[in-house]
Design an enzyme around this catalytic site. Sequence first.
Site, PDB file in Angstrom:
ATOM      1  N   TYR A 177      31.222  38.548  35.017  1.00 28.59           N
ATOM      2  CA  TYR A 177      32.101  38.983  36.113  1.00 28.59           C
ATOM      3  C   TYR A 177      31.690  40.380  36.593  1.00 28.59           C
ATOM      4  O   TYR A 177      31.467  40.599  37.792  1.00 28.59           O
ATOM      5  CB  TYR A 177      33.566  38.983  35.643  1.00 28.59           C
ATOM      6  CG  TYR A 177      34.482  39.681  36.595  1.00 28.59           C
ATOM      7  CD1 TYR A 177      34.770  39.140  37.841  1.00 28.59           C
ATOM      8  CD2 TYR A 177      35.039  40.929  36.270  1.00 28.59           C
ATOM      9  CE1 TYR A 177      35.589  39.803  38.735  1.00 28.59           C
ATOM     10  CE2 TYR A 177      35.862  41.595  37.154  1.00 28.59           C
ATOM     11  CZ  TYR A 177      36.127  41.035  38.386  1.00 28.59           C
ATOM     12  OH  TYR A 177      36.928  41.700  39.273  1.00 28.59           O
ATOM     13  N   THR A 231      35.022  46.654  40.711  1.00 25.09           N
ATOM     14  CA  THR A 231      35.861  46.582  39.526  1.00 25.09           C
ATOM     15  C   THR A 231      35.416  47.565  38.451  1.00 25.09           C
ATOM     16  O   THR A 231      34.223  47.899  38.372  1.00 25.09           O
ATOM     17  CB  THR A 231      35.789  45.153  38.937  1.00 25.09           C
ATOM     18  OG1 THR A 231      36.375  45.146  37.637  1.00 25.09           O
ATOM     19  CG2 THR A 231      34.356  44.673  38.795  1.00 25.09           C
TER      20      THR A 231
END
Length: 325
Positions: A141, A117
């Site tokens: 995250y 990501t």
Amino acid sequence: MVKVLVTGGAGYIGSHVVKALGEKGYNILVLDDLSSGHKEAVLYGNLVVGSTADSELLDRVFSDFKPDAVMHFAAYIEVEESVRDPLKYYENNTCNTLKVIKSMIKHNVNKFIFSSTAAVYGDPKRVPIREEDPLNPINPYGRSKMFVEHIIKDLSESSDFSYISLRYFNAAGADPEGRIGQSYRKATHLITRALKVAKGEFEKLYIFGTDYPTPDGTCIRDYIHVDDLASAHVLALEYLLSSGKSAVFNCGYGKRYSVKEVIEAVKRVTNVDFPVEETARRPGDPAVLIADPTKLKAELSWVPLYDDLDFIVRTAWNWELNRRF
Ligand code: UFG
């Protein structure tokens, strides 16, 4: 035909990649616990319902299916939730990924495509961001994904394990033919949430922060159509299978849209003037994330087909209005 185990293949991005792989004739097995995925989203191959936390199940899947490669999508994806509940993210995104990798090694599978990501970059020092730029995630995250990137790099240097990490910028849109799309109960992502407000499912759209150091004060992102992201996965797999070389690629268009510009696009496409309210920043959000996709284009010959915000929103709107699940 090449056999690919796709974890999280019933989820949003995974299901679009399964569609792209299926269209190319790959033999696919999806492993998904359906915690946020849907069995109807799996258009090709077979589905095993179960979790990557279950090492015994992983062993059975590897023994029975004997994949040539693994594509690993199964993960939690909400930045804000990761700030509130970090262990949930480290447990699933980091520890369970390690279980998948250990099972791969046990069963002599050494090709791994990893869903990484843009959140691994944190607040970037420069944009557009290049792959060699420093990793400095600002939320759990992003860290949960960065740890996996470190693990697979170390492993590739000590064995014949090879991987491709694809760092996604903001995936959006839906299958242009309307068969699959984002179907996530909480609908926290900007475009999906805005469309649900336009549809009347939520009363209003909140803009999280208008005091960022950007031209209109709202966060800037690089939105990529999920089918262009899917085609990058197929190319990555072909590259990995033929070269066995590990690599990392940014997946984005290099375009920049503020939250306010996205809202304008959603109002334009839907023709609905829904209520919008400005509110405080959401914890964990970097101000600007823009990809430099030069490497993806040069090394994998990636050619994006849907680089148009209105098209992205239109396909997502079509899905939102006509979805089956
Ligand atoms: N936003 C709003 N209102 C909303 C929803 C979002 O103002 O109702 C804002 C967010 O604060 C952010 C922007 O819109 O500034 C985009 O937010 P999203 O939730 O759509 O996406 P994120 O950028 O937070 O995260 C997504 C993926 C991550 C990935 C990241 C990379 O969920 O997995 O893109 O850019 F890491």
